[in-house]
Design an enzyme around this catalytic site. Structure first.
Site, PDB file in Angstrom:
ATOM      1  N   CYS A  37      -3.520 -16.688   5.509  1.00 37.87           N
ATOM      2  CA  CYS A  37      -4.076 -15.405   5.952  1.00 37.87           C
ATOM      3  C   CYS A  37      -5.437 -15.531   6.617  1.00 37.87           C
ATOM      4  O   CYS A  37      -6.368 -16.122   6.072  1.00 37.87           O
ATOM      5  CB  CYS A  37      -4.165 -14.471   4.751  1.00 37.87           C
ATOM      6  SG  CYS A  37      -4.968 -12.926   5.131  1.00 37.87           S
ATOM      7  N   CYS A  67     -11.616 -10.523   2.395  1.00 43.15           N
ATOM      8  CA  CYS A  67     -10.825 -10.546   1.150  1.00 43.15           C
ATOM      9  C   CYS A  67     -11.233 -11.746   0.304  1.00 43.15           C
ATOM     10  O   CYS A  67     -11.619 -12.779   0.832  1.00 43.15           O
ATOM     11  CB  CYS A  67      -9.340 -10.637   1.498  1.00 43.15           C
ATOM     12  SG  CYS A  67      -8.272 -10.499   0.058  1.00 43.15           S
ATOM     13  N   CYS A 121      -2.917 -10.350  10.918  1.00 41.38           N
ATOM     14  CA  CYS A 121      -3.959  -9.481  10.399  1.00 41.38           C
ATOM     15  C   CYS A 121      -5.266 -10.252  10.224  1.00 41.38           C
ATOM     16  O   CYS A 121      -5.284 -11.322   9.653  1.00 41.38           O
ATOM     17  CB  CYS A 121      -3.504  -8.914   9.057  1.00 41.38           C
ATOM     18  SG  CYS A 121      -4.770  -7.993   8.239  1.00 41.38           S
ATOM     19  N   CYS A 173      -1.077   1.058   9.666  1.00 42.92           N
ATOM     20  CA  CYS A 173      -1.360   0.028   8.672  1.00 42.92           C
ATOM     21  C   CYS A 173      -2.874   0.045   8.469  1.00 42.92           C
ATOM     22  O   CYS A 173      -3.635  -0.227   9.395  1.00 42.92           O
ATOM     23  CB  CYS A 173      -0.881  -1.323   9.213  1.00 42.92           C
ATOM     24  SG  CYS A 173      -1.296  -2.686   8.154  1.00 42.92           S
ATOM     25  N   GLU A 192      -9.728  -3.704  10.724  1.00 41.63           N
ATOM     26  CA  GLU A 192      -8.645  -3.421  11.666  1.00 41.63           C
ATOM     27  C   GLU A 192      -7.670  -2.403  11.087  1.00 41.63           C
ATOM     28  O   GLU A 192      -7.430  -2.395   9.879  1.00 41.63           O
ATOM     29  CB  GLU A 192      -7.850  -4.709  11.940  1.00 41.63           C
ATOM     30  CG  GLU A 192      -8.665  -5.811  12.550  1.00 41.63           C
ATOM     31  CD  GLU A 192      -7.875  -7.117  12.651  1.00 41.63           C
ATOM     32  OE1 GLU A 192      -8.518  -8.146  12.886  1.00 41.63           O
ATOM     33  OE2 GLU A 192      -6.642  -7.096  12.485  1.00 41.63           O
ATOM     34  N   CYS A 203      -5.538 -16.419   0.247  1.00 44.92           N
ATOM     35  CA  CYS A 203      -4.168 -16.869   0.527  1.00 44.92           C
ATOM     36  C   CYS A 203      -4.212 -17.814   1.731  1.00 44.92           C
ATOM     37  O   CYS A 203      -4.864 -17.510   2.741  1.00 44.92           O
ATOM     38  CB  CYS A 203      -3.251 -15.686   0.814  1.00 44.92           C
ATOM     39  SG  CYS A 203      -3.205 -14.490  -0.532  1.00 44.92           S
TER      40      CYS A 203
END
Ligand code: SF4
Length: 341
Positions: free
Chosen positions: A119, A112, A330, A105, A92, A116
């Site tokens: 997230c 990832c 996100c 952004c 994205e 976290c």
């Protein structure tokens, strides 16, 4: 094997290609010009290269610009783009227009590894690193490309975990052969992966944004596993070695989580941690994600938290939320696409 891409190559890399193809040395600068100034999408458009040299280039290379596969438009002007990145999946990028700024952004990884708690991208797991080509392509292939004034590396992924490609993309954005942007227009965010952060600080002049989210180490660890390997105190030690009183800025991102990190005590510990550092703290509204029992702090708590920091001499602002109506968190849009598949 597929053809390699020219987009995302630094001038040094283009010089090697030109040499390998026995083209005149000056064509490297011409190619960089076509890629990053004129932003062509095919080698055939590079009209000051001879037909023979264009054929040679075409045999092994493509420009590599790829249009987004999907776009979601918010009523506030924010646009969330989705790019397909082959086997790795989708990423994205979010275009955020403001009064005098047009910010993109960008993502640096597909998924990832950092896990976290709050997230959505972390929930996807890690699918792969983006190449400098795939990073630069996000800036170059959206409809608003020519309007962009700023870039923030705050999309999917941890930029320090893909530091080689991120630094290459930053070189292309800032070098005179590339976009020739001032590094002041670029902000790179990190949760504090120290080896990469050390390189970013030493090898670029971009602004740095540290995702802090809790100044109490044990509590931060519960939110962000990275605290174990690279505790915040060590990250700050590194940050304090640099001068942020001139062009370069450091900021701290702080997602406001109800009852988790938003008490007066948290503000006090945060003030102590950042004491004497010229910085800004950005308080961010939390966007709920499925399967995670975290909530955003209420408005008054956020205001009190901000005032406590500001009263302690730390510039602090509550970020306005953008694109609420288009999967604001996100990783939400690409997760939705993954689920559809
Ligand atoms: Fe990765 Fe950043 Fe999400 Fe943490 S917040 S899991 S580092 S993308």
């Amino acid at each position: 094997m597929g053809k390699d891409t020219l987009l995302g190559k630094t001038l040094t890399e283009i010089q090697l290609i030109v040499k390998e193809l026995d083209m005149p040395a000056f064509s490297a600068k011409q190619i960089a010009d076509w890629l990053y100034k004129k932003k062509v999408t095919s080698i055939d458009e590079m009209s000051n290269l001879s037909v023979k040299h264009r054929l040679l280039l075409n045999e092994k290379y493509v420009v590599g610009a790829v249009k987004p596969s999907d776009a979601h438009y918010s009523k506030d002007g924010t646009v969330k783009y989705l790019f397909n990145v082959g086997e790795k999946g989708a990423i994205e990028s979010v275009y955020i227009p403001d009064e005098d700024r047009h910010t993109l952004c960008v993502s640096s990884q597909v998924g990832c590894k950092m896990g976290c708690l709050f997230c959505m991208t972390g929930k996807q797991g890690f699918k792969g690193n983006l190449s400098a080509c795939e990073i630069i392509n996000q800036m170059q292939s959206i409809n608003e490309a020519s309007l962009l004034s700023n870039v923030v590396f705050m999309g999917m992924g941890e930029p320090m975990d893909n530091i080689d490609e991120v630094l290459k993309a930053i070189e292309i954005m800032t070098a005179s052969y590339g976009y020739a942007w001032s590094p002041k227009r670029i902000t790179v965010s990190t949760i504090g992966l120290l080896p990469g952060l050390k390189r970013l600080l030493a090898e670029s002049d971009c602004h740095v944004a540290i995702s802090l989210h809790n100044a109490k180490s044990a509590e931060r660890l519960a939110l962000m596993p990275v605290e174990k390997a690279y505790p915040l105190v060590q990250v700050l030690e590194e940050i304090r070695k640099y001068d942020f009183s001139h062009q370069r800025r450091v900021s701290f991102e702080y997602i406001m989580l109800k009852g988790v990190n938003d008490t007066p005590q948290h503000a006090k510990v945060l003030k102590l941690l950042l004491k004497g550092l010229l910085c800004r703290v950005n308080l961010i509204r939390y966007h709920a994600i499925p399967g995670v029992e975290l909530e955003c702090s209420d408005e008054l708590t956020m205001i009190n938290f901000r005032d406590a920091l500001t009263g302690g001499g730390i510039i602090s602002t509550i970020r306005s939320s953008r694109g609420e109506d288009i999967f604001a968190a996100c990783g939400m849009l690409s997760t939705e696409k993954l689920n559809q598949k």
